[in-house]
Design a protein around this motif. Structure first.
Motif, mmCIF file in Angstrom:
data_model
loop_
_atom_site.group_PDB
_atom_site.id
_atom_site.type_symbol
_atom_site.label_atom_id
_atom_site.label_comp_id
_atom_site.label_asym_id
_atom_site.label_seq_id
_atom_site.Cartn_x
_atom_site.Cartn_y
_atom_site.Cartn_z
ATOM 1 N N THR A 27 0.899 -1.150 -0.006
ATOM 2 C CA THR A 27 0.071 0.051 -0.125
ATOM 3 C C THR A 27 0.869 1.383 0.137
ATOM 4 O O THR A 27 2.173 1.353 0.200
ATOM 5 N N ALA A 28 0.137 2.441 0.100
ATOM 6 C CA ALA A 28 1.015 3.537 0.026
ATOM 7 C C ALA A 28 1.904 3.883 1.424
ATOM 8 O O ALA A 28 2.550 4.733 1.356
ATOM 9 N N LEU A 29 1.616 3.002 2.657
ATOM 10 C CA LEU A 29 2.051 3.071 3.637
ATOM 11 C C LEU A 29 3.367 2.045 4.148
ATOM 12 O O LEU A 29 3.790 1.996 4.901
ATOM 13 N N ALA A 30 3.724 1.618 2.991
ATOM 14 C CA ALA A 30 4.551 0.591 2.973
ATOM 15 C C ALA A 30 5.961 1.099 3.485
ATOM 16 O O ALA A 30 6.494 2.378 3.086
ATOM 17 N N GLY A 31 6.669 0.394 4.528
ATOM 18 C CA GLY A 31 7.706 1.035 4.997
ATOM 19 C C GLY A 31 7.533 1.831 6.064
ATOM 20 O O GLY A 31 8.508 2.554 6.817
ATOM 21 N N SER A 32 6.289 2.216 6.689
ATOM 22 C CA SER A 32 6.063 3.075 7.665
ATOM 23 C C SER A 32 6.428 2.635 8.895
ATOM 24 O O SER A 32 6.394 1.345 9.418
ATOM 25 N N ASN A 33 6.869 3.396 9.690
ATOM 26 C CA ASN A 33 7.432 3.011 11.251
ATOM 27 C C ASN A 33 6.103 3.082 12.175
ATOM 28 O O ASN A 33 6.233 2.503 13.356
ATOM 29 N N GLN A 34 5.007 3.809 12.070
ATOM 30 C CA GLN A 34 4.061 3.861 12.701
ATOM 31 C C GLN A 34 2.684 3.682 11.729
ATOM 32 O O GLN A 34 2.962 4.538 10.601
ATOM 33 N N VAL A 35 1.572 3.010 12.016
ATOM 34 C CA VAL A 35 0.286 3.270 11.308
ATOM 35 C C VAL A 35 -0.856 3.530 12.287
ATOM 36 O O VAL A 35 -0.907 3.279 13.383
ATOM 37 N N TYR A 36 -1.547 4.625 11.814
ATOM 38 C CA TYR A 36 -2.483 5.232 12.579
ATOM 39 C C TYR A 36 -3.986 4.862 11.818
ATOM 40 O O TYR A 36 -4.015 4.607 10.661
ATOM 41 N N GLY A 87 -2.755 12.841 11.964
ATOM 42 C CA GLY A 87 -3.538 13.842 11.369
ATOM 43 C C GLY A 87 -2.920 14.759 10.588
ATOM 44 O O GLY A 87 -1.476 14.875 10.723
ATOM 45 N N GLY A 88 -3.355 15.410 9.505
ATOM 46 C CA GLY A 88 -2.583 16.522 8.640
ATOM 47 C C GLY A 88 -1.952 15.633 7.420
ATOM 48 O O GLY A 88 -2.383 15.014 6.855
ATOM 49 N N ASP A 89 -0.958 16.297 7.287
ATOM 50 C CA ASP A 89 0.045 15.799 5.937
ATOM 51 C C ASP A 89 0.776 14.774 6.441
ATOM 52 O O ASP A 89 1.278 14.530 7.416
ATOM 53 N N GLY A 90 0.635 13.783 5.539
ATOM 54 C CA GLY A 90 1.468 12.406 5.509
ATOM 55 C C GLY A 90 0.595 11.708 4.513
ATOM 56 O O GLY A 90 0.018 11.921 3.451
ATOM 57 N N GLN A 91 1.165 10.304 4.574
ATOM 58 C CA GLN A 91 0.785 9.192 3.721
ATOM 59 C C GLN A 91 -0.604 8.730 4.080
ATOM 60 O O GLN A 91 -0.625 8.400 5.491
ATOM 61 N N TYR A 92 -1.604 8.519 3.307
ATOM 62 C CA TYR A 92 -2.780 7.857 3.675
ATOM 63 C C TYR A 92 -3.230 6.701 2.967
ATOM 64 O O TYR A 92 -2.960 6.920 1.681
ATOM 65 N N ASP A 93 -3.750 5.618 3.357
ATOM 66 C CA ASP A 93 -4.309 4.465 2.795
ATOM 67 C C ASP A 93 -5.670 4.642 2.718
ATOM 68 O O ASP A 93 -6.479 4.118 3.852
ATOM 69 N N SER A 94 -6.436 5.268 1.648
ATOM 70 C CA SER A 94 -7.784 5.416 1.832
ATOM 71 C C SER A 94 -8.475 4.606 0.717
ATOM 72 O O SER A 94 -9.577 5.110 0.218
ATOM 73 N N ARG A 95 -7.731 3.621 0.173
ATOM 74 C CA ARG A 95 -8.413 2.871 -0.991
ATOM 75 C C ARG A 95 -8.704 3.663 -1.969
ATOM 76 O O ARG A 95 -9.638 3.785 -2.870
ATOM 77 N N ASN A 96 -7.621 4.702 -2.339
ATOM 78 C CA ASN A 96 -7.565 5.554 -3.551
ATOM 79 C C ASN A 96 -8.681 6.301 -3.264
ATOM 80 O O ASN A 96 -9.343 6.766 -4.126
ATOM 81 N N GLY A 97 -9.008 6.991 -2.261
ATOM 82 C CA GLY A 97 -9.980 7.935 -2.032
ATOM 83 C C GLY A 97 -11.425 7.459 -1.752
ATOM 84 O O GLY A 97 -12.228 8.129 -1.468
#
Length: 180
Positions: A27-36, A87-97
């Protein structure tokens, strides 16, 4: 989609706890150190909101982040997105919006916000199809209808509609417009 996201139990029940598992590898969050996890219910219209909350990281041999919470008794759908920031700017996995949406069984009440969607087009498969537009109009109408909305498609009144076995008895409204 189980390689990206799944729940335990698989069928989410209102009034009971659920655990959401998420693997960001593809996903767009590949390699993220934290997931929210940021979630809500009933097309985001429910008063109860979830997060953004940090998900529990995978164990030494696992790949899935996880979060556990109780589902309200009046919830009918779980809506959520994943991100690498609270929250705010960052990478999101929202299933392409489109966000993630999962049905909930046993909830009380009705889903808010049923829409009346009208598609106006010159083609619609299978009754009036020349190119790819007809396929798109049909697929879009079906997808929106599957989400519980009322869908109508408006097409020009082609003469061959009157002899169409597919449309026999279904042409209910007819009108004419002057365009200047």
């Amino acid at each position: 989609m189980k390689h990206v996201m799944f729940t335990e139990p698989e069928v989410i029940e209102a009034g009971k706890p659920v655990t959401v598992f998420y693997c960001p590898d593809d996903t767009a969050l590949a390699g993220s150190n934290q997931v929210y996890f940021t979630g809500g219910f009933n097309r985001w219209a429910h008063k109860r909101k979830l997060g953004p909350a940090a998900m529990r990281p995978p164990g030494a041999t696992g790949r899935h982040w996880q979060i556990r919470f109780n589902v309200p008794k009046d919830a009918l759908q779980l809506d959520f997105v994943f991100s690498n920031v609270p929250g705010g700017d960052g990478q999101y996995d929202s299933r392409n919006g489109f966000d993630y949406h999962l049905p909930i069984v046993g909830g009380i009440g009705a889903m808010p916000g049923r829409l009346h969607v009208v598609n106006i087009a010159v083609e619609m498969a299978p009754v009036a199809k020349v190119g790819g537009l007809g396929d798109v109009v049909t697929a879009l109408a079906r997808a929106v209808q599957e989400e519980g909305h009322l869908v109508e498609v408006v097409l020009p009144r082609y003469d061959f509609f009157l002899q169409s076995p597919v449309l026999a008895g279904q042409m209910r409204y007819e009108t004419e417009f002057d365009w200047g």
